[in-house]
Motif scaffolding. Structure first.
Motif, PDB file in Angstrom:
ATOM      1  N   SER A  73      -0.034  36.975  15.191  1.00 11.96           N
ATOM      2  CA  SER A  73      -1.256  37.524  15.785  1.00 11.96           C
ATOM      3  C   SER A  73      -1.022  37.890  17.251  1.00 11.96           C
ATOM      4  CB  SER A  73      -2.404  36.515  15.691  1.00 11.96           C
ATOM      5  OG  SER A  73      -2.811  36.332  14.359  1.00 11.96           O
ATOM      6  N   TRP A  74      -0.245  37.061  17.959  1.00 11.45           N
ATOM      7  CA  TRP A  74       0.082  37.371  19.358  1.00 11.45           C
ATOM      8  C   TRP A  74       0.817  38.712  19.441  1.00 11.45           C
ATOM      9  CZ3 TRP A  74       4.296  38.707  22.143  1.00 11.45           C
ATOM     10  CH2 TRP A  74       4.193  38.666  23.535  1.00 11.45           C
ATOM     11  N   VAL A  75       1.741  38.930  18.514  1.00  6.01           N
ATOM     12  CA  VAL A  75       2.475  40.191  18.483  1.00  6.01           C
ATOM     13  C   VAL A  75       1.511  41.357  18.315  1.00  6.01           C
ATOM     14  CG1 VAL A  75       4.107  41.588  17.148  1.00  6.01           C
ATOM     15  CG2 VAL A  75       4.642  39.196  17.672  1.00  6.01           C
ATOM     16  N   ASN A  76       0.580  41.217  17.379  1.00  8.53           N
ATOM     17  CA  ASN A  76      -0.406  42.281  17.165  1.00  8.53           C
ATOM     18  C   ASN A  76      -1.262  42.520  18.408  1.00  8.53           C
ATOM     19  OD1 ASN A  76       0.389  42.809  14.551  1.00  8.53           O
ATOM     20  ND2 ASN A  76      -1.253  41.639  13.595  1.00  8.53           N
ATOM     21  N   ASP A  77      -1.693  41.426  19.057  1.00 10.30           N
ATOM     22  CA  ASP A  77      -2.531  41.556  20.254  1.00 10.30           C
ATOM     23  C   ASP A  77      -1.766  42.253  21.380  1.00 10.30           C
ATOM     24  OD1 ASP A  77      -4.597  40.303  18.967  1.00 10.30           O
ATOM     25  OD2 ASP A  77      -4.204  38.330  19.848  1.00 10.30           O
ATOM     26  N   TYR A  78      -0.507  41.880  21.555  1.00  8.51           N
ATOM     27  CA  TYR A  78       0.302  42.515  22.601  1.00  8.51           C
ATOM     28  C   TYR A  78       0.440  44.018  22.337  1.00  8.51           C
ATOM     29  CZ  TYR A  78       4.287  44.060  25.316  1.00  8.51           C
ATOM     30  OH  TYR A  78       5.100  44.779  26.151  1.00  8.51           O
ATOM     31  N   LEU A  79       0.736  44.360  21.102  1.00 10.39           N
ATOM     32  CA  LEU A  79       0.900  45.769  20.756  1.00 10.39           C
ATOM     33  C   LEU A  79      -0.407  46.541  20.974  1.00 10.39           C
ATOM     34  CD1 LEU A  79       3.071  45.407  17.519  1.00 10.39           C
ATOM     35  CD2 LEU A  79       3.834  46.246  19.756  1.00 10.39           C
ATOM     36  N   SER A  80      -1.524  45.913  20.632  1.00 12.09           N
ATOM     37  CA  SER A  80      -2.827  46.555  20.820  1.00 12.09           C
ATOM     38  C   SER A  80      -3.110  46.792  22.305  1.00 12.09           C
ATOM     39  CB  SER A  80      -3.929  45.691  20.216  1.00 12.09           C
ATOM     40  OG  SER A  80      -5.213  46.247  20.451  1.00 12.09           O
ATOM     41  N   GLN A  81      -2.771  45.805  23.150  1.00 13.90           N
ATOM     42  CA  GLN A  81      -2.998  45.917  24.594  1.00 13.90           C
ATOM     43  C   GLN A  81      -2.118  46.989  25.235  1.00 13.90           C
ATOM     44  OE1 GLN A  81      -2.367  41.948  26.063  1.00 13.90           O
ATOM     45  NE2 GLN A  81      -4.025  41.103  24.813  1.00 13.90           N
ATOM     46  N   THR A  82      -1.009  47.306  24.585  1.00 10.67           N
ATOM     47  CA  THR A  82      -0.098  48.326  25.113  1.00 10.67           C
ATOM     48  C   THR A  82      -0.213  49.635  24.331  1.00 10.67           C
ATOM     49  OG1 THR A  82       1.681  47.389  23.751  1.00 10.67           O
ATOM     50  CG2 THR A  82       1.541  46.659  26.049  1.00 10.67           C
ATOM     51  N   ASN A  83      -1.375  49.802  23.669  1.00 12.67           N
ATOM     52  CA  ASN A  83      -1.696  51.045  22.960  1.00 12.67           C
ATOM     53  C   ASN A  83      -0.699  51.381  21.848  1.00 12.67           C
ATOM     54  OD1 ASN A  83      -4.011  51.630  24.613  1.00 12.67           O
ATOM     55  ND2 ASN A  83      -2.585  52.273  26.229  1.00 12.67           N
ATOM     56  N   GLN A  84      -0.273  50.339  21.146  1.00 13.39           N
ATOM     57  CA  GLN A  84       0.627  50.521  20.010  1.00 13.39           C
ATOM     58  C   GLN A  84      -0.047  49.990  18.746  1.00 13.39           C
ATOM     59  OE1 GLN A  84       4.937  49.505  20.936  1.00 13.39           O
ATOM     60  NE2 GLN A  84       3.957  48.582  22.727  1.00 13.39           N
ATOM     61  N   GLU A  85       0.442  50.464  17.616  1.00 11.30           N
ATOM     62  CA  GLU A  85      -0.107  50.015  16.342  1.00 11.30           C
ATOM     63  C   GLU A  85       0.311  48.566  16.065  1.00 11.30           C
ATOM     64  OE1 GLU A  85      -2.175  51.590  14.205  1.00 11.30           O
ATOM     65  OE2 GLU A  85      -2.332  53.079  15.806  1.00 11.30           O
ATOM     66  N   PRO A  86      -0.565  47.771  15.460  1.00 13.85           N
ATOM     67  CA  PRO A  86      -0.180  46.390  15.113  1.00 13.85           C
ATOM     68  C   PRO A  86       0.968  46.387  14.115  1.00 13.85           C
ATOM     69  CG  PRO A  86      -2.265  46.984  14.078  1.00 13.85           C
ATOM     70  CD  PRO A  86      -1.935  48.088  15.042  1.00 13.85           C
ATOM     71  N   LEU A  87       1.719  45.306  14.141  1.00 15.51           N
ATOM     72  CA  LEU A  87       2.906  45.197  13.291  1.00 15.51           C
ATOM     73  C   LEU A  87       2.603  44.502  11.968  1.00 15.51           C
ATOM     74  CD1 LEU A  87       5.984  45.725  13.207  1.00 15.51           C
ATOM     75  CD2 LEU A  87       6.309  43.502  14.316  1.00 15.51           C
ATOM     76  N   PHE A  88       1.632  43.575  12.001  1.00 18.13           N
ATOM     77  CA  PHE A  88       1.367  42.743  10.820  1.00 18.13           C
ATOM     78  C   PHE A  88      -0.095  42.833  10.374  1.00 18.13           C
ATOM     79  CE2 PHE A  88       4.676  40.419  13.281  1.00 18.13           C
ATOM     80  CZ  PHE A  88       5.721  40.545  12.373  1.00 18.13           C
ATOM     81  N   GLU A  89      -0.292  42.897   9.074  1.00 17.39           N
ATOM     82  CA  GLU A  89      -1.607  42.688   8.467  1.00 17.39           C
ATOM     83  C   GLU A  89      -1.572  41.297   7.847  1.00 17.39           C
ATOM     84  OE1 GLU A  89      -4.363  44.229   4.728  1.00 17.39           O
ATOM     85  OE2 GLU A  89      -2.681  45.477   5.433  1.00 17.39           O
ATOM     86  N   LEU A  90      -2.281  40.371   8.477  1.00 25.27           N
ATOM     87  CA  LEU A  90      -2.136  38.961   8.130  1.00 25.27           C
ATOM     88  C   LEU A  90      -3.230  38.491   7.181  1.00 25.27           C
ATOM     89  CD1 LEU A  90      -1.340  37.610  11.717  1.00 25.27           C
ATOM     90  CD2 LEU A  90       0.291  37.998   9.847  1.00 25.27           C
ATOM     91  N   HIS A  91      -2.817  37.728   6.158  1.00 27.37           N
ATOM     92  CA  HIS A  91      -3.769  37.155   5.214  1.00 27.37           C
ATOM     93  C   HIS A  91      -3.357  35.729   4.859  1.00 27.37           C
ATOM     94  CE1 HIS A  91      -5.956  40.894   4.457  1.00 27.37           C
ATOM     95  NE2 HIS A  91      -4.786  41.505   4.435  1.00 27.37           N
TER      96      HIS A  91
END
Length: 329
Positions: A26-44
């Motif tokens: 989730s941290w990876v996704n948040d970082y990517l979002s903050q830097t205007n990049q697409e999230p890497l993981f769809e987590l379930h």
């Protein structure tokens, strides 16, 4: 974007494995979002029922999807499941065909810590390298002789199957997956954010050798005890055979079958464990310790120490003595 299924098994599963995986990805996704990049993981969080409570009753997780809701996934994460293996397989019988079906469909599978027992039990690790918690290595070898156990490794990867070493070393595998899917720079950032030692490849420095005695061969147990009581002296296999009135070949065969080590390897591991304990005290030099545990050849001692501890005697002493002393400064 990788569809990630973090399984929530029935029984006493590792909450740390589940939450840690979710948090780091989730941290990876948040970082990517903050830097205007697409999230890497769809987590379930994927379960067999609407609520899954650990057998000790302390924690309950509410999966956001059930097994039948997942039509396809890219990565399946199996946390450590503690307790009796047969009971765990019985309680999670629905997971077995689900994992096998999705793996056959192309999904990669991760077994964290003793989650490797589950993967081995359903046949995913036959002929493959594997790691698990070093404390359970002998039991794993006994149960799954077709698996190439590498208990000194922090992680293994083979044909889309990943395993990690013991306890919190699963975080190293997660960082490795971040690098694989998102690149080195992203992995370095994640490792810094969570203070994870990136590129650590061995759990050998953390192994505590306490003898492989979960067997019923009394003669071998007596030989083990003899070796442990006389580790500072050099004892040949012929001398042991005479001491216990048994043929050398028979003794070697029985010892290896019972302990998964040759007699020479066992004696070396006993010596190195004694050396590690002495070095941790910081009261002797490496040379003094070498002599105390029965070595006279510096190179031989250094080579054997590195083999079982994953680092040189000097590095081992500096690591633990410095780390202990730093807390009191």
């Amino acid at each position: 974007m990788k569809h990630v299924s973090i399984l929530i098994p029935n029984g006493h599963y590792s909450l740390v494995n589940v939450e840690g995986t979710y948090q780091i990805f989730s941290w990876v996704n948040d970082y990517l979002s903050q830097t205007n990049q697409e999230p890497l993981f769809e987590l379930h969080l994927v379960g067999q029922s609407q609520k899954v409570t650990q057998t000790n009753g302390l924690f309950t997780i509410t999966p956001d999807v059930l097994l039948d809701d997942v039509s396809a996934t890219d990565l399946i994460v199996v946390p450590a499941i503690h307790g009796d293996l047969d009971e765990n397989l019985k309680n999670n019988s629905d997971l077995v065909p689900w994992v096998l079906k999705h793996h056959e469909g192309g999904a990669e599978v991760v077994g964290l810590c003793i989650g490797a027992f589950f993967l081995a039990a359903i046949g995913l690790l036959d002929g493959k390298p594997c790691s698990t918690h070093w404390q359970f290595a002998n039991k794993f070898r006994e149960l799954f002789p077709k698996v190439h156990l590498m208990d000194h490794k922090i992680m293994t990867e083979s044909d889309g199957i990943y395993t990690s070493g013991g306890a919190y070393s699963f975080t190293n595998l997660l960082i490795y997956l971040v690098e694989k899917y998102g690149g080195r720079d992203l992995a370095v950032l994640a490792s810094k954010a969570f203070m994870i030692d990136i590129d650590r490849s061995s759990q050998s420095p953390f192994i505590i050798f306490s003898g492989q005695k979960a067997h019923q061969d009394q003669l071998v147990l007596d030989v083990q005890e003899f070796i442990e009581q006389h580790f500072e002296t050099k004892i040949s296999i012929d001398e042991l055979a005479r001491e216990f009135n048994i043929g050398r070949r028979t003794l070697e065969r029985r010892f290896k079958r019972a302990t998964s080590n040759t007699i020479v390897e066992y004696a070396q591991r006993v010596k190195i464990e004694a050396a590690k304990k002495e070095l941790e005290l910081g009261t002797t030099t490496v040379s003094e310790t070498m002599y105390h545990v029965g070595y006279a050849d510096t190179k031989a001692f250094r080579d054997v120490f590195r083999r079982f501890a994953g680092m040189s005697p000097v590095d081992y002493r500096n690591k633990y003595v410095r780390e202990l002393s730093s807390y009191s400064e």
